[in-house]
Design an enzyme around this catalytic site. Structure first.
Site, mmCIF file in Angstrom:
data_model
loop_
_atom_site.group_PDB
_atom_site.id
_atom_site.type_symbol
_atom_site.label_atom_id
_atom_site.label_comp_id
_atom_site.label_asym_id
_atom_site.label_seq_id
_atom_site.Cartn_x
_atom_site.Cartn_y
_atom_site.Cartn_z
ATOM 1 N N SER A 1 6.198 -5.790 13.007
ATOM 2 C CA SER A 1 5.543 -4.706 12.291
ATOM 3 C C SER A 1 5.566 -3.436 13.146
ATOM 4 O O SER A 1 6.639 -3.009 13.571
ATOM 5 C CB SER A 1 4.121 -5.125 11.896
ATOM 6 O OG SER A 1 3.565 -4.220 10.975
ATOM 7 N N ASP B 1 7.731 -10.608 2.229
ATOM 8 C CA ASP B 1 7.153 -9.395 2.818
ATOM 9 C C ASP B 1 7.460 -8.217 1.898
ATOM 10 O O ASP B 1 8.601 -7.776 1.798
ATOM 11 C CB ASP B 1 7.758 -9.169 4.206
ATOM 12 C CG ASP B 1 7.184 -7.948 4.927
ATOM 13 O OD1 ASP B 1 6.375 -7.212 4.325
ATOM 14 O OD2 ASP B 1 7.547 -7.740 6.100
ATOM 15 N N HIS C 1 3.938 -10.267 4.817
ATOM 16 C CA HIS C 1 4.187 -9.501 6.037
ATOM 17 C C HIS C 1 3.652 -10.214 7.275
ATOM 18 O O HIS C 1 4.248 -10.124 8.357
ATOM 19 C CB HIS C 1 3.531 -8.120 5.898
ATOM 20 C CG HIS C 1 3.813 -7.203 7.038
ATOM 21 N ND1 HIS C 1 5.084 -6.761 7.335
ATOM 22 C CD2 HIS C 1 2.984 -6.647 7.967
ATOM 23 C CE1 HIS C 1 5.031 -5.960 8.394
ATOM 24 N NE2 HIS C 1 3.775 -5.881 8.794
#
EC number: 2.3.1.31
Length: 367
Positions: free
Chosen positions: A150, A311, A344
């Protein structure tokens, strides 16, 4: 085995850091933790970079009674993916955050008061330049690897493009070359929740605003999950404590978001949340270049990318855009699409899905 009891360290640099905005920040304190032993030629260091609301507390516990270990404890330690018998693992808190590194909740030495909104807007590139100061302090010329997911993946991208001679490899999970309009819009709504909380007081609060930050965190938390994972965990179940026709009765998913939102308020500074959200929205690996191609032309280290099928915050096509460009440029790159229902957050929750590939990649990087 685990890394056991760990200690947070910090270093304050008296030198000023010129930010992407042109403003100057200094002095700068960086909180960090290390695991394992740096070898004689200082070639076994791996920098792990954290996501939006993460910290330097990557693994282990500060004391036996600490309820939870570090945020990626499952992959750091003897015999684990980041084997501390082999690697010297470093994790630092990014500038702009609130876990020991300089951020809006820090005291401005010029005024004796918290920076609050006088803190300059920072970028992911600024975060990495601050990390480079730490690596210099530790006497490390070249990192064996940088690894992150991320926002941590964005930092790894910056290491690869801004400091290409200082890393031997990069492992990048669940990230994007630039957040989409949808991702930015979700952060915008989270900001509105905070801005409209009267206790925020334009950043000059004494007590951390609760309702605005809890709502903002709830919005963010939804983006970290997936329809599949939420259906499996909550379905349409109604809370057993509430009557179905009680006007304020909650579904289990509502109760979960409420609990996590207000729990977050107790551990994260609101202004830091806003500054890091801004850094995410501003992120573009090609910033300062004519194109993504020109940015990736700087890359020298082998890169390994992971995307996760469910995601929807930084979906696989965004990773695949980067992989295609690196291949076009003839750069050494690996790509793995992981089939996952965890959205995610899969990079944090399903380490076993990528551990074998990363372990092999890191061994090859040191060959």
């Amino acid at each position: 085995m685990t890394v056991g009891i760990v200690e947070e360290k910090s270093i304050t640099f008296q030198t000023d850091l010129r930010l992407e905005s042109g403003r100057i920040l200094g002095p700068i304190t960086i909180a960090y933790e290390t695991y394992g032993i740096l070898n004689a030629d200082r070639s076994n260091a791996i920098m792990v970079t954290h996501a939006w609301t993460g910290s330097a507390h990557l693994a282990g516990r500060y004391c036996e009674s600490e309820q939870k270990p570090g945020w990626w404890n499952e992959i750091v330690g003897p015999g684990k993916l980041l084997d501390t018998n082999r690697y010297f693992v470093i994790c630092s808190n990014v500038i702009g955050s609130c876990f020991g590194s300089t951020g809006p909740a820090s005291i401005n030495p010029k005024t004796g008061k918290k920076y609050a909104l006088t803190f300059p807007v920072i970028t992911v590139r600024d975060m990495v330049r601050a990390q480079a100061l730490l690596i210099d302090h530790l006497g490390i010329e070249r990192l064996h690897a940088v690894m992150g997911g991320s926002m941590g993946g964005m930092q790894a991208l910056e290491w690869a493009t801004q400091f290409p001679d200082r890393i031997a490899s990069a492992v990048i999970l669940a990230t994007t070359p630039r957040p989409s309009a949808q991702a930015i819009s979700l952060n915008a709504v989270a900001r509105w929740a905070i801005f409209n909380d009267p206790t925020w007081k334009k950043g000059e609060y004494r007590k951390n605003p609760r309702d605005g930050l809890a709502l903002a965190r709830g919005i963010g938390h939804i983006t970290f999950l997936s329809d599949e994972s939420m259906t499996a965990k909550f379905g349409r179940r109604f809370s057993a404590k509430d009557g179905q026709f009680d006007f304020f009765g909650q579904f289990e998913v509502e109760r979960y978001l409420n609990y996590n939102g207000y729990n977050f308020v107790d551990r994260f500074d609101t202004n830091a949340f806003l500054y890091l959200a801004k850094a995410l929205d501003l992120y573009d690996v090609a910033w300062g270049y004519e194109s993504l191609e020109e940015a990736f032309a700087q890359v020298k280290a082998p890169m390994q990318f992971f995307a996760f099928s469910s995601d929807w915050l930084y979906p696989p096509p965004q990773t695949e855009e980067m992989v295609r460009m690196l291949k076009k440029l003839g750069k050494p790159v690996e790509y793995h699409l992981i089939n996952s229902a965890y959205g995610h957050d899969a990079f944090l929750l399903e380490h076993e899905t990528f551990t074998p590939m990363v372990r092999d990649f890191l061994k090859k990087a040191g060959a």
